[in-house]
Write a protein that holds these residues in place. Structure first.
Motif, PDB file in Angstrom:
ATOM      1  N   ALA A  14       0.818  -1.007  -0.125  1.00 23.15           N
ATOM      2  CA  ALA A  14       0.201  -0.285   0.149  1.00 23.15           C
ATOM      3  C   ALA A  14       0.950   1.304   0.079  1.00 23.15           C
ATOM      4  O   ALA A  14       1.816   1.399   0.851  1.00 23.15           O
ATOM      5  N   ALA A  15       0.606   2.167  -0.686  1.00 26.93           N
ATOM      6  CA  ALA A  15       1.533   3.232  -1.067  1.00 26.93           C
ATOM      7  C   ALA A  15       1.340   4.251   0.040  1.00 26.93           C
ATOM      8  O   ALA A  15      -0.096   4.431   0.600  1.00 26.93           O
ATOM      9  N   THR A  16       2.205   4.777   0.689  1.00 22.34           N
ATOM     10  CA  THR A  16       2.007   5.779   1.797  1.00 22.34           C
ATOM     11  C   THR A  16       3.019   6.817   1.832  1.00 22.34           C
ATOM     12  O   THR A  16       4.006   6.837   0.911  1.00 22.34           O
ATOM     13  N   ARG A  17       2.639   8.129   2.284  1.00 15.95           N
ATOM     14  CA  ARG A  17       3.553   9.273   2.144  1.00 15.95           C
ATOM     15  C   ARG A  17       3.883   9.615   3.647  1.00 15.95           C
ATOM     16  O   ARG A  17       3.136   9.802   4.683  1.00 15.95           O
ATOM     17  N   THR A  18       5.242  10.093   3.850  1.00 16.75           N
ATOM     18  CA  THR A  18       5.600  10.327   5.045  1.00 16.75           C
ATOM     19  C   THR A  18       5.284  11.757   5.514  1.00 16.75           C
ATOM     20  O   THR A  18       5.290  12.455   4.512  1.00 16.75           O
ATOM     21  N   ASP A  19       5.615  12.223   6.622  1.00 22.64           N
ATOM     22  CA  ASP A  19       5.421  13.663   6.925  1.00 22.64           C
ATOM     23  C   ASP A  19       6.226  14.330   6.376  1.00 22.64           C
ATOM     24  O   ASP A  19       6.015  15.781   5.822  1.00 22.64           O
ATOM     25  N   ALA A  20       7.610  13.880   5.784  1.00 17.93           N
ATOM     26  CA  ALA A  20       8.286  14.630   5.139  1.00 17.93           C
ATOM     27  C   ALA A  20       8.236  14.671   3.444  1.00 17.93           C
ATOM     28  O   ALA A  20       8.902  15.317   2.835  1.00 17.93           O
ATOM     29  N   GLY A  21       7.140  13.898   3.196  1.00 18.79           N
ATOM     30  CA  GLY A  21       6.669  14.172   1.773  1.00 18.79           C
ATOM     31  C   GLY A  21       7.062  12.901   0.899  1.00 18.79           C
ATOM     32  O   GLY A  21       6.793  12.906  -0.267  1.00 18.79           O
ATOM     33  N   SER A  22       8.166  11.933   1.337  1.00 14.01           N
ATOM     34  CA  SER A  22       8.501  10.927   0.739  1.00 14.01           C
ATOM     35  C   SER A  22       7.477   9.807   0.541  1.00 14.01           C
ATOM     36  O   SER A  22       6.664   9.692   1.500  1.00 14.01           O
ATOM     37  N   GLN A  23       7.724   9.147  -0.472  1.00 15.70           N
ATOM     38  CA  GLN A  23       6.671   7.980  -0.951  1.00 15.70           C
ATOM     39  C   GLN A  23       7.554   6.589  -0.684  1.00 15.70           C
ATOM     40  O   GLN A  23       8.479   6.241  -1.239  1.00 15.70           O
TER      41      GLN A  23
END
Length: 491
Positions: free
Chosen positions: A154-163
């Motif tokens: 499942a694709a997710t995005r960190t608070d820093a914006g990386s995927q």
């Protein structure tokens, strides 16, 4: 085509499955969608060679029912003549709007193709059972949270914006066990490693059968996660190469090295939808969806089933209105693409007139019903007739909190998980199961023909006892299993 698949296997074109109404085949187009003319052609073939019943499953597969041993090969030939290439091998599923949804975190299609190729190269297809599957979910408007799989990416995005890809096993988007965050290459290799482990346990095995040591081995490659989420303490400095003999992942399977313990993603570290933390509930695939400078229109099949003649009428209308592609959507729906936004209302109206589902709050969407008797040889109750009566007479209690499962037998094919209420056919009649699966012991019974009236009695109890603003499910919880069963049995 003279070999028929056993019940429980995947009824592909080359191995149709025997059911109570003849042979059944299931197919998914490699291209992801069908042209209107292709779907019309399939529906015409279903009328000519089957009993004219077509289905879209909860996982987004197309099924054609009522075939015979002589007509099934003719259907397969016509599928080929229509230019439809169907998927074979291990199911590796992506969302119905994959690559089109502007709200996707990552396009899942490249990773899915890499996994397909790696699985074939590793020779795993024939070693894995027909129900072993992989989900690659890019996120967005139509997630695959409701679809179970052995391996979930499942694709997710960190608070820093990386995927990144959240790798989980053995479940759906709410209960799968999270292992690790990984980049695309590592996610592919970990997936193939997990499938190898499953294959070594035999064709009846699934990810749920993997040992804690094996899961820890897979999750031990935590160095692939973003540094802001997981510490990098691995000796490999986060490098995983191709899945080949002698690679670190091969060592995981053979037990040649003991990896560090799994380190789960830190709770709250990631924004967006994740497998291990809060899950943004997926929309039903019915209604309007914004896609790439256009509108996709989702239209549902009641209980996943519709007569082929009505599908032809709907698709011909869509073709006239400018639709260019139709995708099969997990959740028993068709997604129409390409038509102008102004044409969607007219297409919706046509669908409603033909008996399709056009509103995600339609009470029929709250009911899971298998084909039941007489379509299924195991079915002991007429599930679809019961469902139609309940939806017509009790729409006020079928709110979004409420899941009603009507199962022809205790296998529970249409809804394997627990439901608020389940009607299940058995030797003693139509049993009622409360907050459990169809396999559970019913709390009460009615004659098979009278199940809908029993639910009507339960609905009356809800209306009488429900507090202002209370959901049907909450009211049922207050009434308790004993009270609900007593209402179900009332004459």
């Amino acid at each position: 085509m003279n070999a028929f698949s056993r019940r429980g296997a995947c009824p592909a074109l080359s191995a149709p499955m025997r059911t109570g109404d003849g042979l059944l085949v299931r197919l998914n187009p490699v291209a992801g969608g069908l042209s209107p003319k292709q779907l019309i052609g399939l529906a015409e073939s279903a009328l000519q060679h089957g009993n004219g019943i077509m289905e879209v499953t909860a996982r987004g597969s197309l099924q054609i029912r009522g075939l015979a041993s002589k007509s099934a090969p003719l259907l397969a030939a016509e599928v080929d003549a229509l230019g439809i290439t169907v998927r074979t091998g291990v199911p590796i599923e992506t969302g119905a709007l994959a690559g089109l949804d502007p709200r996707e975190i990552l396009d899942p299609r490249p990773l899915a193709e890499q996994i397909r190729a790696a699985v074939e190269e590793a020779g795993l297809t024939l070693r894995l059972g027909p129900k072993v599957s992989v989900v690659v979910d890019g996120g967005g408007q139509l997630t695959l949270d409701a679809v179970t799989a052995d391996v979930r990416l499942a694709a997710t995005r960190t608070d820093a914006g990386s995927q990144w890809w959240q790798v989980s096993v053995a479940g759906d988007g709410h209960n799968a066990k999270p292992l690790v965050l990984a980049d695309e290459s590592a996610a592919r290799d970990i997936t193939v490693a997990a499938l190898r482990m499953i294959a070594e346990k035999g064709r009846e095995a699934h990810a749920r059968d993997l040992s804690e040591r094996q899961l820890s081995s897979l999750a031990g490659w935590h160095s692939l996660a973003p540094p802001s989420v997981l510490p990098d303490i691995s000796p490999s400095s986060g490098e995983i190469g191709s899945f080949t003999a002698g690679s670190p992942l091969t060592a995981l399977i053979t037990g040649e090295r003991s990896p560090p313990s799994a380190i789960p993603p830190l709770e709250g570290e990631m924004s967006g939808r994740t497998e291990g933390g809060a899950v943004e509930h997926s929309r039903r695939p019915i209604g309007f969806f914004n896609v790439s400078h256009a509108i996709a229109l989702g239209i549902g099949l009641p209980y996943g089933s519709m007569q082929a003649g009505k599908i032809i009428d709907l698709v011909q209308s869509a073709l006239t209105l400018g639709a260019t592609e139709i995708r099969l959507a997990p959740g028993r729906a068709l997604l129409f693409l390409g038509q102008p936004a102004a044409a969607c209302a007219a297409l919706q109206q046509t669908a409603a007139t033909l008996g399709f589902v056009i509103n995600p709050t339609d009470p029929r969407t709250m009911i899971a019903a298998c084909p039941g008797a007489p379509a299924c040889a195991s079915g002991q109750i007429a599930t679809r007739e019961i469902a139609e009566t309940i939806a017509l007479e009790n729409r006020d209690i079928l709110d979004s909190s409420f899941t009603l499962h009507i199962s022809g037998c205790a296998k529970g094919c249409a809804h394997p998980g627990p439901a608020t209420l389940t009607i299940v056919g058995g030797e003693n009649g139509a049993g009622l199961v409360v907050n459990a699966t169809a396999k559970a012991l019913p709390a009460g019974y009615r004659p098979r023909y009278d199940a809908a009236r029993g639910i009507g009695r339960v609905a009356a109890a809800i209306r009488s006892a429900r507090h202002p603003g209370e959901t049907a499910a909450a009211c049922l919880t207050r009434l308790g299993a004993v009270g609900v069963a007593e209402a179900y049995r009332q004459e």
